[in-house]
Design a protein around this motif. Structure first.
Motif, PDB file in Angstrom:
ATOM      1  N   TRP B  27    -104.633 -88.774  64.292  1.00 19.43           N
ATOM      2  CA  TRP B  27    -104.383 -87.332  64.301  1.00 19.43           C
ATOM      3  C   TRP B  27    -102.913 -87.035  64.578  1.00 19.43           C
ATOM      4  CZ3 TRP B  27    -105.472 -82.757  62.769  1.00 19.43           C
ATOM      5  CH2 TRP B  27    -104.935 -81.650  63.428  1.00 19.43           C
ATOM      6  N   SER B  30    -100.581 -88.562  61.563  1.00 23.97           N
ATOM      7  CA  SER B  30    -100.724 -88.115  60.177  1.00 23.97           C
ATOM      8  C   SER B  30    -101.648 -86.920  60.003  1.00 23.97           C
ATOM      9  CB  SER B  30    -101.220 -89.266  59.309  1.00 23.97           C
ATOM     10  OG  SER B  30    -102.538 -89.595  59.675  1.00 23.97           O
ATOM     11  N   GLN B  31    -102.003 -86.250  61.106  1.00 24.82           N
ATOM     12  CA  GLN B  31    -102.905 -85.097  61.012  1.00 24.82           C
ATOM     13  C   GLN B  31    -104.161 -85.433  60.203  1.00 24.82           C
ATOM     14  OE1 GLN B  31     -99.472 -84.345  61.102  1.00 24.82           O
ATOM     15  NE2 GLN B  31     -99.953 -83.698  63.182  1.00 24.82           N
ATOM     16  N   THR B  32    -104.648 -86.633  60.435  1.00 22.88           N
ATOM     17  CA  THR B  32    -105.886 -87.035  59.782  1.00 22.88           C
ATOM     18  C   THR B  32    -107.010 -87.013  60.805  1.00 22.88           C
ATOM     19  OG1 THR B  32    -104.688 -88.522  58.335  1.00 22.88           O
ATOM     20  CG2 THR B  32    -107.048 -88.905  58.547  1.00 22.88           C
ATOM     21  N   ASN B  34    -110.380 -88.513  61.228  1.00 21.38           N
ATOM     22  CA  ASN B  34    -111.151 -89.544  60.546  1.00 21.38           C
ATOM     23  C   ASN B  34    -112.624 -89.496  60.934  1.00 21.38           C
ATOM     24  OD1 ASN B  34    -111.968 -91.746  59.127  1.00 21.38           O
ATOM     25  ND2 ASN B  34    -111.208 -93.227  60.624  1.00 21.38           N
ATOM     26  N   ARG B  79    -105.608 -95.738  53.828  1.00 20.88           N
ATOM     27  CA  ARG B  79    -104.511 -94.769  53.906  1.00 20.88           C
ATOM     28  C   ARG B  79    -103.854 -94.530  52.550  1.00 20.88           C
ATOM     29  NH1 ARG B  79     -99.847 -91.994  54.355  1.00 20.88           N
ATOM     30  NH2 ARG B  79     -97.966 -93.218  54.324  1.00 20.88           N
ATOM     31  N   ILE B  83    -106.141 -91.244  51.927  1.00 22.83           N
ATOM     32  CA  ILE B  83    -105.505 -90.247  52.790  1.00 22.83           C
ATOM     33  C   ILE B  83    -104.171 -89.761  52.240  1.00 22.83           C
ATOM     34  CG2 ILE B  83    -104.630 -89.785  55.106  1.00 22.83           C
ATOM     35  CD1 ILE B  83    -107.665 -90.143  54.935  1.00 22.83           C
ATOM     36  N   ILE B  87    -103.767 -85.723  51.746  1.00 16.08           N
ATOM     37  CA  ILE B  87    -103.188 -84.960  52.852  1.00 16.08           C
ATOM     38  C   ILE B  87    -102.328 -83.818  52.314  1.00 16.08           C
ATOM     39  CG2 ILE B  87    -101.056 -86.291  53.236  1.00 16.08           C
ATOM     40  CD1 ILE B  87    -103.350 -85.476  56.104  1.00 16.08           C
ATOM     41  N   LEU B  91    -105.932 -80.320  55.049  1.00 17.52           N
ATOM     42  CA  LEU B  91    -106.780 -81.013  56.015  1.00 17.52           C
ATOM     43  C   LEU B  91    -108.240 -81.026  55.573  1.00 17.52           C
ATOM     44  CD1 LEU B  91    -106.951 -82.399  58.736  1.00 17.52           C
ATOM     45  CD2 LEU B  91    -107.149 -80.168  59.815  1.00 17.52           C
ATOM     46  N   VAL B  94    -109.073 -83.817  53.314  1.00 17.59           N
ATOM     47  CA  VAL B  94    -109.075 -85.089  54.041  1.00 17.59           C
ATOM     48  C   VAL B  94    -110.393 -85.256  54.795  1.00 17.59           C
ATOM     49  CG1 VAL B  94    -108.005 -86.385  55.911  1.00 17.59           C
ATOM     50  CG2 VAL B  94    -106.581 -85.185  54.263  1.00 17.59           C
ATOM     51  N   THR B  98    -113.108 -88.141  54.271  1.00 15.68           N
ATOM     52  CA  THR B  98    -113.497 -89.132  55.282  1.00 15.68           C
ATOM     53  C   THR B  98    -115.006 -89.080  55.538  1.00 15.68           C
ATOM     54  OG1 THR B  98    -112.948 -87.664  57.127  1.00 15.68           O
ATOM     55  CG2 THR B  98    -111.243 -89.198  56.426  1.00 15.68           C
ATOM     56  N   THR B 187     -96.837 -94.296  59.406  1.00 18.47           N
ATOM     57  CA  THR B 187     -98.210 -93.795  59.288  1.00 18.47           C
ATOM     58  C   THR B 187     -99.147 -94.932  58.896  1.00 18.47           C
ATOM     59  OG1 THR B 187     -97.240 -91.725  58.531  1.00 18.47           O
ATOM     60  CG2 THR B 187     -99.610 -91.968  58.268  1.00 18.47           C
TER      61      THR B 187
END
Lengths: 328, 291
Positions: B27, B30-32, B34, B79, B83, B87, B91, B94, B98, B187
């Motif tokens: 997070w 990479s503001q992911t 998961n 990734r 991702i 991205i 969001l 993403v 996921t 990342t």
């Protein structure tokens, strides 16, 4: 004034004709289906209603709900409990929808308070919990074995007992639900939904209360699942907890993603793919989910509009116009 | 009794904490979000089973190979293929992806086996009586190894050059870019670290509950709850959140209800969201971009 009223009436009539035509087609189709295919047809339409609910949440409020199956369960159990106690289906079904709507509000309130996508996780937890409740509250839900002998509805002397008649009931209610959705999206509300989807900050600046809208959208989407569940109970004649497992919620998400999220035709395409493809492939449920999840990821990567973009292409080829949902 | 529960809760919580740490690492860098974190643990457990059970390799070699494969697939390929491209579209895409990946992983593991698989451990699974309690060597190992991994991660982030670069990316991507840090590579590094973390989580949790294709669902949910409770943007928050979830779970099952422990946990999570949305130890985030 007079002119605009006239055109409004005319456009309504034009649409009413279309709706009547679709209704006629939906009523005629099951006439030509066999015992099993009528069942698949009914099943598909029930899922379609819930998928439209999720499409509203995902496509128009940008939120993920993984509790469509749980809300379907709530609708189904409410209808099953009331109908088996002698209350009319026509009263039970709206109650099921209202209960789903109310629980949606309560669940969405905290989750939508924050900007992170907490709703997705909270709804996963909620689906777990509802499943446990369905399974363990035996006095009310019949526990593991569920509720049996859920009779199909009737209006006066008109009984919708046969599979064919009940398939037509489902078809008409599904059509009404889709029309209501169409209407919602084209009112001031619907335009606010679209605005939030396109630019949240701008929507906020012009005075849209984003959180309230998202909450209402989530509750409406949940109520749609409630209606779907309410129709499912008499269709099967029995309900049990596994019908409303978390994996079913995942099915709905995949349907909407494959169909094209936020597109009006999306759920229809998604449901047809997800329900009908396994009927042809005849493979295990796990293999199905695997295939659909792969399709969903590919769709997200390659064509975010999903099946709807294919539909756009076909529509344009046939009529030379953009499909209705694009012209809005 | 209480002492035994504390140890059990710490052991379970340590695993959630590990997973939540990987979670918040992704997070922050990479503001992911998961949603497949739990399934990653399940996948790592099954990769390990393939090496150890099917190919009969020694434990340590199996673990090393599992880490290599996990870093490759769950880290770098995940990734690069999924991702990195999504991205840019936001969001929501993403998260959808996921979730789809989690369904994909869960339902492909079933082709290995639908059964619960006994999972190897380097210590005995038999509990040892110690004074008045029964001590499980597995719990002790879990606490020790989780602590070791967490400390190694902290050392790496605070003391090494790539670790510091990672921290810079987590704090502000744009500034990090200006400072000449290869944000993309960092990342990818974060995803690789996460893959190592889930592998350790897998070898810790699988001997306790056995490996099953759908084990990831509940695990991932708990890790996410841990991250919410502790605070999304603080590694320390993930640690504390994980331990808290572990204690809540163990004590609820022991004293309140075994059937509805899920309800209790969710209610606490909702309480935190309502009254302290940034988490108990998290700090309010300054949003540098529209998410």
């Amino acid at each position: 004034m007079r002119v605009s009223k006239n055109t409004a009436l005319r456009s309504f009539l034009a649409k009413a004709w279309k709706f009547a035509a679709i209704a006629a087609v939906l009523l005629i189709i099951p006439r030509f289906l066999g015992i099993y295919t009528i069942y698949v047809y009914s099943w598909l339409l029930v899922y379609l209603i819930a998928a439209y609910g999720l499409n509203l949440i995902l496509g128009y409020a940008g939120q993920i709900s993984l509790a469509q199956a749980a809300f379907m369960g709530i609708g189904a159990y409410v209808v099953a409990i009331l109908v088996t106690r002698g209350i009319s289906f026509w009263i039970a079904l709206p109650i099921g929808a209202v209960v789903s709507f109310g629980i949606g509000l309560i669940l969405g309130f905290p989750a939508l308070k924050v900007k992170h996508h907490y709703l997705a996780m909270v709804t996963i937890g909620f689906n777990f919990i509802m499943y446990k409740l369905f399974e363990n509250q035996e006095a009310i839900t019949g526990g593991y074995y569920g509720i049996f002998d859920i009779t199909r509805p009737s209006i006066g002397a008109l009984r919708f007992e046969s599979d064919l008649a009940y398939a037509r009931v489902i078809a008409m209610i599904a059509l009404v639900m889709v029309i209501i959705m169409y209407w919602i999206l084209n009112t001031r509300w619907g335009r606010a939904f679209k605005m939030i989807r396109e630019n949240e900050v701008r929507a906020q600046i012009v005075g849209v209360d984003i959180r309230a809208y998202k909450l209402i959208v989530f509750a409406i989407g949940s109520a749609y699942a409630g209606v779907a569940g309410g129709l499912l109970a008499p269709l099967l004649g029995y309900i049990e907890p596994t019908l409303f497992e978390l994996t079913i919620s995942f099915d709905f998400l995949l349907m909407v993603l494959i169909g094209g999220r936020g597109r009006f035709e999306g759920p229809l395409i998604g449901v047809v793919v997800v329900i009908l493809l396994p009927e042809f492939l005849r493979i295990t449920n796990q293999a199905n989910l695997l295939i659909f999840s792969v399709i969903a990821v590919v769709v997200l990567l390659v064509a975010p509009e999903g099946g709807a973009s294919l539909w756009d292409w076909v529509f344009k080829r046939l009529t030379g116009e953009n499909p209705p949902s694009l012209t809005k | 009794m209480i002492f035994q529960l504390v140890i059990g809760g710490t052991a379970t919580g340590a695993i959630y904490a590990l997973m939540a740490m990987g979670f918040s690492l992704l997070w922050q860098t990479s503001q992911t979000i998961n949603f497949a974190q739990g399934e990653f643990v399940a996948a790592a457990a099954f990769i390990m089973l393939i090496f150890y059970d099917s190919l009969n390799l020694p434990y340590v070699l199996s673990l090393v190979l599992t880490i290599v494969v996990a870093v490759g697939i769950l880290g770098i390929i995940f990734r690069k293929v999924v991702i990195e491209r999504l991205i840019k579209t936001g969001l929501l895409s993403v998260i959808c992806a996921t979730i789809a990946v989690s369904i994909m992983v869960r339902n492909s593991l079933i082709f290995y086996t639908a059964e619960s698989m006994a999972f190897p451990s380097i210590v005995s699974k038999e509990a040892i009586p110690l004074l008045t309690i029964r001590l499980s060597p597995l719990d002790v190992l879990n606490i020790a190894l989780a602590a070791l991994v967490i400390m190694a991660l902290q050392l790496f982030i605070r003391k090494t050059k790539p670790g510091k670069a990672l921290q810079a990316v987590a704090q502000n991507r744009d500034v990090a870019e200006v400072l000449g840090i290869d944000v993309g590579r960092m990342t990818t590094l974060a995803f690789a670290i996460n893959a190592v973390i889930v592998t350790f989580a897998a070898i810790l949790v699988a001997p306790v509950y056995a490996a099953k294709y759908n084990m990831g669902l509940a695990l991932g949910l708990r890790a996410f709850y841990a991250a919410i409770i502790g605070g999304f943007n603080q590694t320390r928050g993930a640690l504390i959140g994980g331990l808290l979830i572990g204690y809540i779970e163990v004590f609820t099952i022991a004293y309140v209800t075994s059937q509805y422990s899920e309800v209790v946990i969710l209610l606490i999570v909702i309480g935190v969201i309502l009254f302290k949305p940034e988490g108990i130890w998290g700090t309010k985030e300054v949003w540098s971009r529209e998410l």
